[in-house]
Design a protein around this motif. Sequence first.
Motif, PDB file in Angstrom:
ATOM      1  N   GLN A  99      96.469 132.551 -33.410  1.00 32.10           N
ATOM      2  CA  GLN A  99      97.830 132.810 -33.888  1.00 32.10           C
ATOM      3  C   GLN A  99      98.261 131.803 -34.950  1.00 32.10           C
ATOM      4  O   GLN A  99      99.148 132.093 -35.758  1.00 32.10           O
ATOM      5  CB  GLN A  99      98.799 132.807 -32.706  1.00 32.10           C
ATOM      6  N   GLN A 100      97.609 130.632 -34.957  1.00 28.65           N
ATOM      7  CA  GLN A 100      97.864 129.641 -36.006  1.00 28.65           C
ATOM      8  C   GLN A 100      97.134 129.990 -37.302  1.00 28.65           C
ATOM      9  O   GLN A 100      97.337 129.346 -38.331  1.00 28.65           O
ATOM     10  CB  GLN A 100      97.419 128.255 -35.538  1.00 28.65           C
ATOM     11  N   LYS A 106      93.568 131.870 -28.091  1.00 26.33           N
ATOM     12  CA  LYS A 106      94.627 132.728 -28.632  1.00 26.33           C
ATOM     13  C   LYS A 106      95.617 131.921 -29.460  1.00 26.33           C
ATOM     14  O   LYS A 106      96.070 132.369 -30.533  1.00 26.33           O
ATOM     15  CB  LYS A 106      95.350 133.437 -27.490  1.00 26.33           C
ATOM     16  N   ALA A 107      95.939 130.723 -28.999  1.00 30.09           N
ATOM     17  CA  ALA A 107      96.868 129.868 -29.745  1.00 30.09           C
ATOM     18  C   ALA A 107      96.293 129.498 -31.109  1.00 30.09           C
ATOM     19  O   ALA A 107      97.003 129.523 -32.126  1.00 30.09           O
ATOM     20  CB  ALA A 107      97.176 128.609 -28.935  1.00 30.09           C
ATOM     21  N   TYR A 159      91.523 140.376 -33.805  1.00 29.01           N
ATOM     22  CA  TYR A 159      91.877 139.317 -34.751  1.00 29.01           C
ATOM     23  C   TYR A 159      90.778 139.217 -35.806  1.00 29.01           C
ATOM     24  O   TYR A 159      89.600 139.069 -35.467  1.00 29.01           O
ATOM     25  CB  TYR A 159      92.012 137.970 -34.033  1.00 29.01           C
TER      26      TYR A 159
END
Length: 414
Positions: A150-151, A146-147, A175
């Motif tokens: 999000q980047q 997830k990180a 996503y």
Amino acid sequence: MIDICEYSQCTGCMACLNSCSHSAINIEFDDEGFERPHINQDLCVDCGLCVQVCPINHPPKANEAKKAFSGWSQNETVRILSSSGGAFTEISRHVLRDGGVVFGCALNDKLQAQHIYVETLDGLTEKLSGSKYVQSHIGETYKLAKAFLQQGRKVLFSGTPCQIAGLKNVLRKEYDNLLTVDLICHGVPSPKVFEDYKKYIQQRENMELTSVKFRCKKSSWIFFNMTCTGHIEKTASPKLYEGYYYEDPYIRGFLRDYFLRPSCHHCHFTSTKRYSDFTIADWWGYQKSSAIDKDFAYKGVSLLLVNTDKALKLLPHLKMYLRERTMEDAKRTNISLSHPFPFTTKRDSFWKDYKTIPFDKMVEKYMMPEKVTWDVNLRQHHKNTDYLLIIIRFLMLPQRIYNKISKLLARHEK
């Protein structure tokens, strides 16, 4: 006290662990060596999020598979090093070339299965390629994925269907930069049995293990080997153990369904409705139909399901030879596209004995080699045996004719 889901249904996907912001969930091991989420009541605030994200309680949106293919990588090295035809590697290479990251199952330094991510083609080949027939430790890789998402980085996440469903519930949104790959899963074996198997091989073969390959194609893709490499104890002399398909105790126990996770026997994810973009597997029962199929029994053939528009858009960019098939063709190759493998009657006695009997005695009682015909035995030990088998059968023809005539004469005399 919250029960996340029914105990027997828990897949160990660890969506609950990755969702709890209070660190109130930790991992414990059950009597069969499978990971189980455990709630620390001192930290739990009874928010119920762990129950909501559990894919057994609330499965994410599924997609009916759009297209089915058999095929393999155009790169011969990729195909040979892969468990089947190299579909996972080709999908992953596309993501890595775009600067993305790929999550999947690897064996760590202790030869234990765990999910990691790689960012290079070398890492993909060395760590993630090839099947691992043991349940993977997911840890907090959903949060890590997830990180990255999000980047803005492209992420490919691969795993069992329940792990992909768990990831989707943790993310809680779609996503565009996420690609998911699941597999048609026979069921996940116990890490505890795998640990004991490694100790058994080390003791029996007098060697220290440094690597394990569950699917070696030295002789055949169909009759694969379980290969353990290492060195002789207290020396640097290399040593190799080859466990043939019908002989290796771990493969025998796995395919006899003695030590799969209990939830696997009533799996919720065995259908053509998938939670991933791509689904991969072996195309078992492949039949040669043209010159391009030469050596398929040695090199391997992938099954590839395309489940989403995102996957359909990527398909032309995969460097693979693909042949479109019907969904019914695909279902015939893998039982787990229709239903899970049922509990075997010997599973309970296996685990009852496991608590009291040494592993070598368990091997003798439950995991001894399969009795096979001479031609199957030849094929599991040697590659490219088709022409040799034709010659042998031709030479045996007079004996077979003689035996049939003898039986007919014996019946006539009666």
